[in-house]
Motif scaffolding. Structure first.
Motif, PDB file in Angstrom:
ATOM      1  N   HIS A  32      22.160  31.358  21.769  1.00 16.56           N
ATOM      2  CA  HIS A  32      22.280  32.810  21.940  1.00 16.56           C
ATOM      3  C   HIS A  32      23.734  33.276  21.864  1.00 16.56           C
ATOM      4  O   HIS A  32      24.271  33.878  22.812  1.00 16.56           O
ATOM      5  CB  HIS A  32      21.650  33.251  23.260  1.00 16.56           C
ATOM      6  N   ASP A  85      26.764  35.502  21.330  1.00 15.32           N
ATOM      7  CA  ASP A  85      27.006  36.948  21.349  1.00 15.32           C
ATOM      8  C   ASP A  85      28.376  37.255  20.761  1.00 15.32           C
ATOM      9  O   ASP A  85      29.384  37.269  21.473  1.00 15.32           O
ATOM     10  CB  ASP A  85      26.917  37.507  22.774  1.00 15.32           C
ATOM     11  N   TYR A 114      30.289  40.156  22.437  1.00 15.11           N
ATOM     12  CA  TYR A 114      30.752  39.998  23.823  1.00 15.11           C
ATOM     13  C   TYR A 114      32.173  40.541  23.933  1.00 15.11           C
ATOM     14  O   TYR A 114      33.024  40.284  23.080  1.00 15.11           O
ATOM     15  CB  TYR A 114      30.719  38.519  24.185  1.00 15.11           C
ATOM     16  N   ASP A 126      24.974  36.855  27.334  1.00 15.04           N
ATOM     17  CA  ASP A 126      24.767  35.745  26.422  1.00 15.04           C
ATOM     18  C   ASP A 126      26.087  35.012  26.171  1.00 15.04           C
ATOM     19  O   ASP A 126      27.125  35.339  26.747  1.00 15.04           O
ATOM     20  CB  ASP A 126      24.147  36.253  25.118  1.00 15.04           C
ATOM     21  N   SER A 154      21.647  36.713  19.887  1.00 16.52           N
ATOM     22  CA  SER A 154      21.780  37.345  21.200  1.00 16.52           C
ATOM     23  C   SER A 154      20.613  38.292  21.496  1.00 16.52           C
ATOM     24  O   SER A 154      19.879  38.709  20.601  1.00 16.52           O
ATOM     25  CB  SER A 154      23.105  38.107  21.282  1.00 16.52           C
ATOM     26  N   THR A 165      23.124  29.352  26.843  1.00 15.80           N
ATOM     27  CA  THR A 165      23.389  30.682  27.407  1.00 15.80           C
ATOM     28  C   THR A 165      23.133  30.695  28.910  1.00 15.80           C
ATOM     29  O   THR A 165      22.202  30.046  29.401  1.00 15.80           O
ATOM     30  CB  THR A 165      22.513  31.755  26.728  1.00 15.80           C
TER      31      THR A 165
END
Length: 677
Positions: free
Chosen positions: A245, A247, A250, A291, A327, A548
């Motif tokens: 996952h 991301d 982020y 994530d 994600s 994650t």
């Protein structure tokens, strides 16, 4: 460290001493990841790595021959609409726009009347089916008008908030998908009941499992006294990763304790904070409601070699990856390009950090719309509407040298599922488990046939060929087939259970899943689990902890010691990083610490011989020991959450009984019979 976690760790150590000599761990007991991002893994960056921000690598896709643009993952400009192509069933009539608008308006009015209870129909289930029946006519006559009508209905009946209605039912989200389902499903039959139950359990009760005779799929009866190949005595190391996952959106220092949706993003807030203040700044390496940022993903991959003892020129015999790369964005923030970007990025990181072949499967997040995969049996071009993804991942896997051209071509035709014999002689069969996932709405078409996709025909053909050739098999999937029964559908997992019964234990050695993000195990028994004891236990199902931290979990991974003759597992080790420590981490000095969590054999001592595998019989013995030893259940519960401080306790009788029952439930029907606790 919480008291329950400390007790679990002490119990594991004591158990190893009681059982005899404690097994040495395969590598370092802990590993402090060096400070700084390993920038050499990507050739160029839109935003360079820094101690206070996530990098934005410029990802080149060798399959599509393109570099993904920065605006796809720019954390400050997250999209709010998915503009990918959408597909509709062909209209059965050709009417003018004015006639179509009037037709839809009348249909909406009729449905609102039914929902309000003024249409002469009583009972939520009857109302829901009646409303769907009207929707079916609209989907067949004016399919392109359905998404807007669904949004309007959702808002008019206050089924959800106005914004959620738009996000869920617009054409680019699930509106066009629901249009196909309405047009093609048997609304007045069991399909309609499944659809209504999926919308709300208060509309219709969940349909009961339909008895299905799986033997019609089997080319041959199960051989009498069939035996598995003997152990060779030689063991190799096999890595298991799941639910990465990534991301790429982020944003360090954004809100890590947001009120809703995926946190650690620039577009979320904590509604309890005044004026948009941030209650918990997102640490560089991740948080419990977020994530995997690039920094955590690479840190986990960096830690694997020193912790598992696979260093230098050594390599894992092979690695299994049980799905979910992408994600947990809301659907309006997703797109084909975002999925393809993530697939390309994560698989390239695996290639850089993991020596040896990797055998991946698709997870429910590894498609667009999320969780949606359609069977090839859909009419016309609808049956190929997800081929873009199967073509892409199979080509990436081949490009990375993990599968050959034959397996890649097979994956393109079988929803990214393939069968391949590895260099040790083990046959690995992968499945796209979206075809038993309850959130894949296409599974509501022809629900009386659990093999609508043909996935089980593929599985049986490969298992029969393996049996004929004397091969042992590992099956890889993503969505687990059982446990508490909350994720999969009854009918297809009941059929899967029958297939496992037919080809176990002489062919199927182990089954692997992910999806829950937790560390779990299931046991498959003979005769569809009607009698559950040590003599009927057939095959274990290993559910891998996630990379994650979402939600409220630590980050982790697992390694198995596997015999190269029987392909049974003789030991399983798990490692984790304490996500709670990331808030106070001095990232200029070091990255996170990944540490040894437990050895399976030592965590669950049941007087098991040291030369016996951790098979289904072993795991059944563990559940028997749990019935009289509550400490074992508490240990399992702690490790289920990867020793997270957020893991809820399991100390009452109801929770203990449920946990044991879930472990013994390899299908949704079995899991849903368990007591809840």
């Amino acid at each position: 460290m919480s008291l329950s976690i400390a007790l679990a760790a002490a119990f594991v150590l004591l158990a190893g001493l009681v059982d005899g000599q404690q097994n040495p761990i395969p590598g370092q007991s802990s590993y402090v990841v060096p400070a700084g991002f390993p920038s050499s893994i990507f050739s160029s960056y839109y935003v360079a790595p820094a101690p206070t921000q996530e990098p934005q690598p410029a990802i080149f896709d060798p399959v599509l021959n393109l570099t993904y643009p920065f605006n796809l993952t720019n954390p400050k400009t997250i999209p709010t609409a998915d503009n990918d192509p959408v597909f509709y069933p062909p209209a059965v009539a050709n009417i003018s726009n004015a006639t179509a608008a009037a037709f839809v308006k009348t249909a909406i009015a009729q449905i609102v009347e039914i929902v309000a209870g003024s249409g002469g129909i009583s009972g939520n289930c009857s109302k829901c089916v009646a409303a769907l029946s009207i929707g079916k006519v609209v989907a067949q006559v004016v399919p392109q008008s359905v998404p807007a009508a669904l949004v309007a209905l959702c808002q008019a009946t206050k089924f959800a908030s106005n914004s959620s209605c738009t996000t869920t039912y617009s054409a680019g989200s699930y509106g066009a998908i629901w249009t196909q389902i309405l047009a093609l499903a048997d609304i007045s039959g069991q399909d309609g009941l499944y659809i209504c139950n999926s919308l709300s359990s208060t509309f219709c009760p969940a349909p009961t499992t339909i008895p299905y005779n799986g033997t019609s799929l089997f080319p041959k009866p199960k051989p009498a006294n069939a035996t598995a190949p003997p152990a060779s005595g030689q063991r190799v190391k096999v890595l298991h990763l799941s639910d990465f996952h990534l991301d790429p959106r982020y944003y360090a220092s954004s809100e890590a304790n947001c009120s809703s949706s995926l946190c650690c993003r620039t577009n979320v807030v904590n509604s309890a904070e005044p004026n948009g203040s941030i209650s918990l700044p997102a640490p560089l390496y991740g948080a419990y409601k977020c994530d995997t940022p690039y920094d955590l993903g690479t840190a986990a991959l960096e830690a694997i070699a020193p912790l598992t003892g696979v260093t230098g020129n050594e390599s894992f015999a092979w690695t299994v990856y049980t799905g979910d790369l992408v994600s947990h964005d809301s659907q309006n923030q997703l797109s084909r390009a975002y999925v393809e970007y993530t697939e390309t990025s994560v698989y390239s990181m695996f290639k850089d950090f993991i020596n040896g072949p990797v055998f991946p499967v698709l997870g429910n997040h590894d498609t667009n719309p999320e969780a949606i995969d359609g069977p090839h049996s859909l009419p016309g071009p609808l049956g190929q509407q997800f081929s873009w993804n199967y073509d892409h991942v199979s080509s990436l896997w081949q490009n990375n040298g993990w599968i050959d051209a034959a397996a890649a071509n097979e994956a393109k035709l079988n929803y990214a599922a393939y069968s391949i014999k590895n260099q040790y002689g083990l046959r690995i069969i992968t499945l796209n488990t979206d075809f038993w996932y309850r959130s894949n709405y296409f599974n509501f078409i022809n629900t009386t046939d659990p093999n609508t996709s043909g996935l089980f025909t593929f599985l049986v053909q490969e298992l029969q060929a393996a049996e004929d050739a004397g091969e042992r098999v590992w099956i890889l999937g993503h969505v687990l087939s059982g446990w508490d029964g909350s994720n999969p559908l009854d009918n297809p997992t009941d059929l899967f259970y029958q297939i496992v019964d037919r080809y176990s234990p002489h062919v199927i050695a182990n089954i692997f899943f992910g999806h829950t993000h937790e560390d779990q195990v299931m046991i498959f028994y003979a005769n569809n689990g009607t009698v559950q004891n040590s003599s009927t236990a057939l095959t274990p199902g290993w559910i891998c902890p996630s990379v994650t931290p979402l939600t409220n979990l630590n980050s982790g991974f697992r390694m198995y010691e596997v015999d190269t003759g029987s392909f049974d597992i003789y030991e399983a080790y798990t490692w984790y990083a304490d996500v709670n420590s990331f808030e106070t981490l001095d990232t200029s000095a070091s990255g996170p610490t990944f540490k040894f969590e437990y050895s399976t054999r030592e965590a669950y001592p049941v007087g098991w011989p040291s030369d016996a595998p951790l098979n289904a019989t072993y795991w059944h013995a563990v559940t028997e020991a749990m019935e009289t030893n509550r400490t074992l259940i508490e240990t399992f519960n702690t490790f289920q959450g990867k020793s997270s401080i957020k893991t809820p306790n399991c100390t009452n009788d109801a929770c203990a009984a449920a946990k044991i029952c879930y472990m013994r439930s390899g299908s949704a029907p079995l899991g849903r019979q368990c007591p809840q606790g």
